[in-house]
Design a protein around this motif. Structure first.
Motif, PDB file in Angstrom:
ATOM      1  N   TRP A 170      65.987  35.945  44.360  1.00  0.00           N
ATOM      2  CA  TRP A 170      66.042  36.514  43.005  1.00  0.00           C
ATOM      3  C   TRP A 170      64.690  36.421  42.308  1.00  0.00           C
ATOM      4  N   GLN A 171      63.896  35.380  42.674  1.00  0.00           N
ATOM      5  CA  GLN A 171      62.601  35.246  42.011  1.00  0.00           C
ATOM      6  C   GLN A 171      61.673  36.394  42.393  1.00  0.00           C
ATOM      7  N   LEU A 172      61.622  36.673  43.703  1.00  0.00           N
ATOM      8  CA  LEU A 172      60.786  37.775  44.164  1.00  0.00           C
ATOM      9  C   LEU A 172      61.250  39.106  43.566  1.00  0.00           C
ATOM     10  N   THR A 173      62.568  39.230  43.441  1.00  0.00           N
ATOM     11  CA  THR A 173      63.117  40.459  42.886  1.00  0.00           C
ATOM     12  C   THR A 173      62.599  40.684  41.477  1.00  0.00           C
ATOM     13  N   ILE A 174      62.584  39.609  40.715  1.00  0.00           N
ATOM     14  CA  ILE A 174      62.105  39.748  39.332  1.00  0.00           C
ATOM     15  C   ILE A 174      60.647  40.180  39.324  1.00  0.00           C
ATOM     16  N   VAL A 175      59.856  39.606  40.206  1.00  0.00           N
ATOM     17  CA  VAL A 175      58.453  40.007  40.283  1.00  0.00           C
ATOM     18  C   VAL A 175      58.358  41.493  40.634  1.00  0.00           C
ATOM     19  N   ALA A 176      59.129  41.887  41.661  1.00  0.00           N
ATOM     20  CA  ALA A 176      59.084  43.292  42.103  1.00  0.00           C
ATOM     21  C   ALA A 176      59.485  44.226  40.972  1.00  0.00           C
ATOM     22  N   LEU A 177      60.527  43.850  40.229  1.00  0.00           N
ATOM     23  CA  LEU A 177      61.009  44.714  39.140  1.00  0.00           C
ATOM     24  C   LEU A 177      59.973  44.811  38.023  1.00  0.00           C
ATOM     25  N   ALA A 270      50.891  42.179  47.289  1.00  0.00           N
ATOM     26  CA  ALA A 270      51.041  41.032  46.398  1.00  0.00           C
ATOM     27  C   ALA A 270      52.377  40.337  46.630  1.00  0.00           C
ATOM     28  N   ILE A 271      53.428  41.143  46.753  1.00  0.00           N
ATOM     29  CA  ILE A 271      54.757  40.546  46.932  1.00  0.00           C
ATOM     30  C   ILE A 271      54.869  39.882  48.296  1.00  0.00           C
ATOM     31  N   VAL A 272      54.277  40.532  49.300  1.00  0.00           N
ATOM     32  CA  VAL A 272      54.286  39.920  50.624  1.00  0.00           C
ATOM     33  C   VAL A 272      53.573  38.563  50.574  1.00  0.00           C
ATOM     34  N   TYR A 273      52.464  38.547  49.870  1.00  0.00           N
ATOM     35  CA  TYR A 273      51.716  37.295  49.771  1.00  0.00           C
ATOM     36  C   TYR A 273      52.595  36.206  49.149  1.00  0.00           C
ATOM     37  N   LEU A 274      53.262  36.577  48.045  1.00  0.00           N
ATOM     38  CA  LEU A 274      54.138  35.609  47.384  1.00  0.00           C
ATOM     39  C   LEU A 274      55.270  35.164  48.301  1.00  0.00           C
ATOM     40  N   ALA A 275      55.741  36.107  49.140  1.00  0.00           N
ATOM     41  CA  ALA A 275      56.911  35.802  49.963  1.00  0.00           C
ATOM     42  C   ALA A 275      56.569  34.889  51.135  1.00  0.00           C
ATOM     43  N   ILE A 276      55.313  34.948  51.598  1.00  0.00           N
ATOM     44  CA  ILE A 276      55.002  34.127  52.769  1.00  0.00           C
ATOM     45  C   ILE A 276      54.236  32.853  52.426  1.00  0.00           C
ATOM     46  N   SER A 277      53.824  32.741  51.181  1.00  0.00           N
ATOM     47  CA  SER A 277      53.111  31.517  50.811  1.00  0.00           C
ATOM     48  C   SER A 277      53.458  31.165  49.377  1.00  0.00           C
ATOM     49  N   GLY A 278      53.067  30.029  48.947  1.00  0.00           N
ATOM     50  CA  GLY A 278      53.254  29.645  47.558  1.00  0.00           C
ATOM     51  C   GLY A 278      54.677  29.234  47.232  1.00  0.00           C
TER      52      GLY A 278
END
Ligand code: ADP
Ligand code: MG
Length: 588
Positions: A170-177, A270-278
């Motif tokens: 859900w966190q990534l989703t919010i970023v994507a939205l 950017a989202i891929v980066y967030l998804a694989i690290s951090g």
């Protein structure tokens, strides 16, 4: 209540148009429901597929679970079979409903076209009416289909995919939205520019057809006046303009495409980066793939959905225009008085008439004339003096502004319109041949009431049989635009045969102005003599022979009858007729 086109647009608000359109589609709600089910299924399958990526990836690649590895291919296969079925059901179902709506709308428009008063045709270009029949009806149905499909199918798919994304992270989703609106905004900016160029291209395509059409229809003028170089130059110009526009279109679209891709790539990266690290790192590779998959898959339905406002507006405008057309009051059915067969006594009683109700210039200005049954009255006068207008009042193509047209002692407005018109046969300057056989053309309007022998008899009496016999299929030869070409004189004899067969007590004759060869002329003269026998005939005369034979000549000028009498008397009177006669017939 029927309204004219001048009524306020308030009857055609979006809401009213929706409601009216609903009436066209409502009877087909069952098929529509099936189509909607198909769309729901489609959206569900697409969502399920993306959702399944996660267990598939984790199960097969990460954990090497043999059971999952065995069912993966079948699951994929099954899903795509379902998807195909759903796609077919929804598309076909929507098309079925849409075609029904088109069928009914188009039928209604055409029926209405036939019942419109003549005055409407004066005001409207033919092409505009044809566009309503062909293009606008389809556009209404098509935009309806596109909009509904986008709303239901693509809307549900988007909801499903967002749900998958939320489920995965859900966190990534919010970023994507949060990023999405920026990407969408830049895409819209670029595509707007694209649209402007595209429209210009479309318009210049119209230019090509226009120039070519003029050159084709005006071919004789072009040839005789040596306009080839001029036309070729004009064409070169539009042709080259199109080339430049087309290149601009490609340049801007491919350039724009790159920019759009780049913007999207930055967001995805950017989202891929967030998804694989951090901190927002997702739990498993399956989750990652499913999330990215959902994010990418959402683009197509989102695109479809953003265009619908535009399509909706276009559809509603087309529908409103059609409804407005359908609401134009049709020709009133006339009076109630039945009329079997008129004696053919006609009286114009102080008739005044203005086209379009404009009182400034009257086309007819106080015309009074009495015609006894069986008489032939010839109307002569300069072009624009009101002859055609006067005769068009008898079949009630128009009604007098004041005064009246009296048939057998009663105003023509008292009779039933169909009964009144049945009393009249019309032989026009421009003989209209329909795209049908010779027989159908002669028996136009009465095909099922007459025998082949009667048609032949009429053709014989009109001196048309000689040339009909020589046609390839005789009576069954096809005439009209796609049929055999007939000469002017032959066409007229067909028209005379048509009038003979109708056997109406009143004949309206608008003689052709163009000269015929002597032989045709003689035949037509004889055919006409037979035709006027025992009928009241009103003829707009261009031939001396017709004028001389008439029982009465009415000389018209500026919407009035200036002189009446027989040929010899009028000549002796040495007035307007004598002057006209000298001008028109001296060199004959
Ligand atoms: P004629 O048949 O003697 O040549 P018309 O009856 O056709 O004359 O025309 C009479 C006048 O009415 C002319 O001034 C003409 O311009 C006008 N007129 C004819 N038809 C129409 C029309 N459909 N709408 C408006 N004005 C018309
Ligand atoms: Mg005329």
């Amino acid at each position: 209540m029927p309204h004219g086109p001048s009524t306020t647009a308030s009857a055609y608000t979006d809401k009213a148009v929706y409601r009216r359109l609903l009436r066209y589609s409502a009877p087909h709600w069952k098929v529509f429901l099936v189509a909607v089910l198909g769309m729901v299924l489609f959206a569900a399958v697409d969502t399920a597929f993306i959702r399944l990526i996660q267990p598939l990836t984790d199960g097969s690649f990460v954990h090497k679970d043999p059971q999952i590895m065995r069912i993966v291919p079948f699951a994929i296969l099954g899903l795509f079979v379902l998807r195909g079925v759903a796609h077919f059901t929804s598309t076909y179902g929507m098309a079925w409903v849409a075609e029904r709506v088109v069928l009914r709308l188009r039928g209604e428009v055409f029926d209405h076209l036939l019942r419109l008063p003549v005055s409407h045709y004066d005001k409207t270009r033919n092409a505009d009416m044809l566009i309503k029949l062909t293009y606008q009806t389809t556009q209404v149905a098509q935009s309806g289909t596109t909009v509904l499909t986008a709303l239901i199918k693509d809307g549900l798919t988007i909801v499903g995919l967002i749900a998958v994304m939320l489920y995965m992270s859900w966190q990534l989703t919010i970023v994507a939205l949060c990023v999405a609106p920026f990407v969408a905004g830049s895409v819209r900016f670029v595509s707007k520019r694209f649209k402007v160029i595209n429209q210009r291209l479309q318009a210049s395509m119209g230019g090509v057809t226009h120039v070519a059409d003029e050159a084709i229809t005006g071919r004789r003028v072009v040839k005789v006046y040596g306009g080839e170089a001029y036309e070729a130059g004009r064409f070169r110009e539009v042709n080259d303009f199109i080339r430049r526009q087309a290149l601009k279109l490609v340049a801007s679209s491919s350039g724009a495409n790159g920019v759009v891709q780049l913007i999207a790539a930055v967001a995805v990266a950017a989202i891929v980066y967030l998804a694989i690290s951090g901190d927002l790192r997702v739990a498993t590779p399956g989750t990652f793939v499913a999330f990215i998959g959902a994010m990418l898959a959402i683009r197509a339905p989102l695109n479809a959905l953003t265009g619908i406002a535009d399509k909706l507006t276009r559809g509603l405008v087309a529908a409103a225009d059609l409804f407005q057309f359908l609401d134009i009051a049709p020709e009133p059915p006339g009076g109630t008085l039945p009329l079997q067969r008129a004696r053919g006594e006609i009286r114009f009683d102080n008739v005044r008439f203005c086209y379009g109700g404009d009182e400034v210039k009257a086309a007819l200005d106080g015309v009074t004339l009495e015609v006894k049954p069986g008489q032939t009255v010839a109307f002569v006068g300069r072009s624009g003096s009101g002859k055609s207008t006067l005769l068009s009042l008898l079949p009630r193509f128009y009604d007098p502004t004041s005064g009246g047209v009296i048939l057998d002692g009663r105003d023509v407005r008292d009779y039933r319109l169909a009964d009144l018109r049945r009393q009249i046969a019309l032989v026009d300057q421009n003989v209209v041949l329909f795209n049908a056989s010779v027989a159908d053309n002669i028996a136009y309007g009465v095909r099922d009431q007459v025998s082949r022998e009667q048609i032949i008899e009429a053709a014989r009496a009109a001196y048309a049989w000689d040339f009909i016999e020589k046609l390839d299929n005789g009576l069954d030869a096809l005439l009209g635009q796609n049929g055999v070409n007939l000469s002017g004189g032959q066409r007229q004899r067909i028209a005379i045969a048509r009038a003979l067969l109708r056997n109406a007590p009143i004949l309206i004759l608008d003689e052709a102005t163009s000269a015929l060869d002597t032989e045709s002329e003689r035949y037509i003269q004889q055919a006409l003599e037979r035709l006027v026998q025992g009928r009241t005939t009103l003829v707009i005369a261009h031939r001396l022979s017709t004028v001389q034979r008439a029982d009465l000549i009415a000389v018209m000028q500026d919407g009035r009858i200036m002189e009446t009498g027989r040929h010899a008397d009028l000549l002796a009177h040495n007035g307007l007729y004598a002057a006209l006669h000298q001008m028109q017939f001296d060199d004959v």
